[in-house]
Scaffold this motif. Structure first.
Motif, PDB file in Angstrom:
ATOM      1  N   VAL A 110      23.930  25.142 -43.510  1.00 52.84           N
ATOM      2  CA  VAL A 110      24.864  24.022 -43.609  1.00 52.84           C
ATOM      3  C   VAL A 110      24.465  22.941 -42.606  1.00 52.84           C
ATOM      4  N   ALA A 111      24.998  21.773 -42.795  1.00 49.02           N
ATOM      5  CA  ALA A 111      24.688  20.632 -41.928  1.00 49.02           C
ATOM      6  C   ALA A 111      25.378  20.770 -40.575  1.00 49.02           C
ATOM      7  N   GLN A 112      24.795  20.156 -39.583  1.00 50.90           N
ATOM      8  CA  GLN A 112      25.350  20.004 -38.234  1.00 50.90           C
ATOM      9  C   GLN A 112      25.661  21.332 -37.546  1.00 50.90           C
ATOM     10  N   SER A 113      24.780  22.298 -37.714  1.00 50.35           N
ATOM     11  CA  SER A 113      25.025  23.613 -37.114  1.00 50.35           C
ATOM     12  C   SER A 113      25.035  23.556 -35.588  1.00 50.35           C
ATOM     13  N   ALA A 114      24.157  22.759 -34.990  1.00 53.59           N
ATOM     14  CA  ALA A 114      24.126  22.670 -33.526  1.00 53.59           C
ATOM     15  C   ALA A 114      25.450  22.135 -32.986  1.00 53.59           C
ATOM     16  N   ALA A 115      25.993  21.130 -33.627  1.00 54.25           N
ATOM     17  CA  ALA A 115      27.283  20.570 -33.201  1.00 54.25           C
ATOM     18  C   ALA A 115      28.407  21.589 -33.398  1.00 54.25           C
ATOM     19  N   ARG A 116      28.355  22.349 -34.486  1.00 53.40           N
ATOM     20  CA  ARG A 116      29.378  23.383 -34.730  1.00 53.40           C
ATOM     21  C   ARG A 116      29.336  24.450 -33.635  1.00 53.40           C
ATOM     22  N   LEU A 117      28.126  24.900 -33.290  1.00 54.31           N
ATOM     23  CA  LEU A 117      27.989  25.921 -32.250  1.00 54.31           C
ATOM     24  C   LEU A 117      28.444  25.396 -30.891  1.00 54.31           C
ATOM     25  N   LYS A 118      28.062  24.178 -30.574  1.00 55.42           N
ATOM     26  CA  LYS A 118      28.456  23.577 -29.298  1.00 55.42           C
ATOM     27  C   LYS A 118      29.981  23.482 -29.199  1.00 55.42           C
ATOM     28  N   GLU A 119      30.613  23.058 -30.271  1.00 57.46           N
ATOM     29  CA  GLU A 119      32.076  22.929 -30.274  1.00 57.46           C
ATOM     30  C   GLU A 119      32.746  24.300 -30.182  1.00 57.46           C
ATOM     31  N   ALA A 120      32.200  25.289 -30.889  1.00 63.10           N
ATOM     32  CA  ALA A 120      32.758  26.640 -30.831  1.00 63.10           C
ATOM     33  C   ALA A 120      32.660  27.193 -29.411  1.00 63.10           C
ATOM     34  N   ALA A 121      31.538  26.972 -28.760  1.00 65.24           N
ATOM     35  CA  ALA A 121      31.365  27.428 -27.379  1.00 65.24           C
ATOM     36  C   ALA A 121      32.368  26.744 -26.451  1.00 65.24           C
ATOM     37  N   LYS A 122      32.606  25.447 -26.672  1.00 64.70           N
ATOM     38  CA  LYS A 122      33.591  24.716 -25.867  1.00 64.70           C
ATOM     39  C   LYS A 122      34.988  25.311 -26.010  1.00 64.70           C
ATOM     40  N   HIS A 123      35.266  25.884 -27.174  1.00 68.44           N
ATOM     41  CA  HIS A 123      36.590  26.467 -27.433  1.00 68.44           C
ATOM     42  C   HIS A 123      36.662  27.939 -27.065  1.00 68.44           C
ATOM     43  N   GLY A 124      35.622  28.454 -26.425  1.00 70.45           N
ATOM     44  CA  GLY A 124      35.668  29.811 -25.895  1.00 70.45           C
ATOM     45  C   GLY A 124      35.101  30.902 -26.785  1.00 70.45           C
ATOM     46  N   PHE A 125      34.509  30.556 -27.902  1.00 68.84           N
ATOM     47  CA  PHE A 125      33.897  31.578 -28.746  1.00 68.84           C
ATOM     48  C   PHE A 125      32.617  32.064 -28.073  1.00 68.84           C
ATOM     49  N   THR A 126      32.390  33.378 -28.127  1.00 69.96           N
ATOM     50  CA  THR A 126      31.237  33.955 -27.438  1.00 69.96           C
ATOM     51  C   THR A 126      30.209  34.559 -28.397  1.00 69.96           C
ATOM     52  N   ARG A 127      30.570  34.710 -29.656  1.00 68.66           N
ATOM     53  CA  ARG A 127      29.644  35.235 -30.677  1.00 68.66           C
ATOM     54  C   ARG A 127      29.740  34.368 -31.907  1.00 68.66           C
ATOM     55  N   ALA A 128      28.586  34.039 -32.487  1.00 66.13           N
ATOM     56  CA  ALA A 128      28.570  33.243 -33.715  1.00 66.13           C
ATOM     57  C   ALA A 128      27.664  33.917 -34.733  1.00 66.13           C
ATOM     58  N   ILE A 129      28.156  34.023 -35.965  1.00 65.82           N
ATOM     59  CA  ILE A 129      27.382  34.554 -37.077  1.00 65.82           C
ATOM     60  C   ILE A 129      27.025  33.352 -37.948  1.00 65.82           C
ATOM     61  N   VAL A 130      25.722  33.115 -38.130  1.00 64.55           N
ATOM     62  CA  VAL A 130      25.267  31.915 -38.840  1.00 64.55           C
ATOM     63  C   VAL A 130      24.125  32.268 -39.784  1.00 64.55           C
ATOM     64  N   PRO A 131      23.891  31.438 -40.808  1.00 66.95           N
ATOM     65  CA  PRO A 131      22.716  31.644 -41.653  1.00 66.95           C
ATOM     66  C   PRO A 131      21.439  31.519 -40.809  1.00 66.95           C
ATOM     67  N   LYS A 132      20.443  32.304 -41.168  1.00 67.77           N
ATOM     68  CA  LYS A 132      19.195  32.324 -40.401  1.00 67.77           C
ATOM     69  C   LYS A 132      18.596  30.927 -40.242  1.00 67.77           C
ATOM     70  N   ALA A 133      18.675  30.127 -41.279  1.00 70.10           N
ATOM     71  CA  ALA A 133      18.115  28.773 -41.209  1.00 70.10           C
ATOM     72  C   ALA A 133      18.863  27.876 -40.217  1.00 70.10           C
ATOM     73  N   ASN A 134      20.070  28.266 -39.810  1.00 68.73           N
ATOM     74  CA  ASN A 134      20.846  27.501 -38.838  1.00 68.73           C
ATOM     75  C   ASN A 134      20.748  28.061 -37.420  1.00 68.73           C
ATOM     76  N   ALA A 135      19.938  29.097 -37.233  1.00 69.75           N
ATOM     77  CA  ALA A 135      19.818  29.693 -35.901  1.00 69.75           C
ATOM     78  C   ALA A 135      19.163  28.697 -34.952  1.00 69.75           C
ATOM     79  N   PRO A 136      19.786  28.460 -33.814  1.00 65.46           N
ATOM     80  CA  PRO A 136      19.213  27.502 -32.867  1.00 65.46           C
ATOM     81  C   PRO A 136      18.056  28.132 -32.092  1.00 65.46           C
ATOM     82  N   LYS A 137      17.181  27.290 -31.575  1.00 63.26           N
ATOM     83  CA  LYS A 137      16.102  27.790 -30.718  1.00 63.26           C
ATOM     84  C   LYS A 137      16.679  28.327 -29.415  1.00 63.26           C
ATOM     85  N   GLU A 138      17.753  27.687 -28.981  1.00 65.97           N
ATOM     86  CA  GLU A 138      18.439  28.128 -27.766  1.00 65.97           C
ATOM     87  C   GLU A 138      19.941  28.136 -28.031  1.00 65.97           C
ATOM     88  N   SER A 139      20.576  29.279 -27.792  1.00 69.67           N
ATOM     89  CA  SER A 139      22.023  29.391 -28.010  1.00 69.67           C
ATOM     90  C   SER A 139      22.781  28.611 -26.956  1.00 69.67           C
TER      91      SER A 139
END
Length: 116
Positions: free
Chosen positions: A66-95
């Motif tokens: 999906v689009a904007q995966s880096a922004a989604r992960l960054k926002e989730a981390a800001k809200h206190g989420f510690t684990r994210a399940i994402v499609p392989k193609a959306n896996a960041p180089k650095e969590s």
């Protein structure tokens, strides 16, 4: 897809989905989160605290990026989420700091990562 690819017998069940505040979801990135909520309710197992997931699910059970995966992960981390399940193609180089990102290619892998 949950019946065919995850082995759940939902055919005889009524499924109601309520999104907080009456928000309407129109994007496919919510597919994985909705599937996790259905499995959680059906199996009476909560999604573990601190877990977030996003991604489109195809009819054959594949996880689509999906689009904007880096922004989604960054926002989730800001809200206190510690684990994210994402499609392989959306896996960041650095969590994002403090977050474990689990990349999956199929729905059954995503559900196993969430509930096991």
């Amino acid at each position: 897809v949950l019946e065919a690819r995850a082995g759940l017998s939902l055919g005889a069940s009524d499924v109601f989905l309520n999104v907080a505040g009456g928000l309407r979801i129109g994007e496919p990135a919510a597919d994985l989160a909705v599937a996790a909520a259905i499995v959680s309710s059906y199996s009476n197992r909560p999604v573990p605290e601190g877990t977030v997931g996003f991604g489109e699910i195809g009819l054959s059970g594949e996880g689509r990026p999906v689009a904007q995966s880096a922004a989604r992960l960054k926002e989730a981390a800001k809200h206190g989420f510690t684990r994210a399940i994402v499609p392989k193609a959306n896996a960041p180089k650095e969590s994002p700091k403090g977050m474990q990102v689990i990349a999956v290619t199929r729905l059954d892998q995503a559900l196993a990562a969430i509930f096991e």
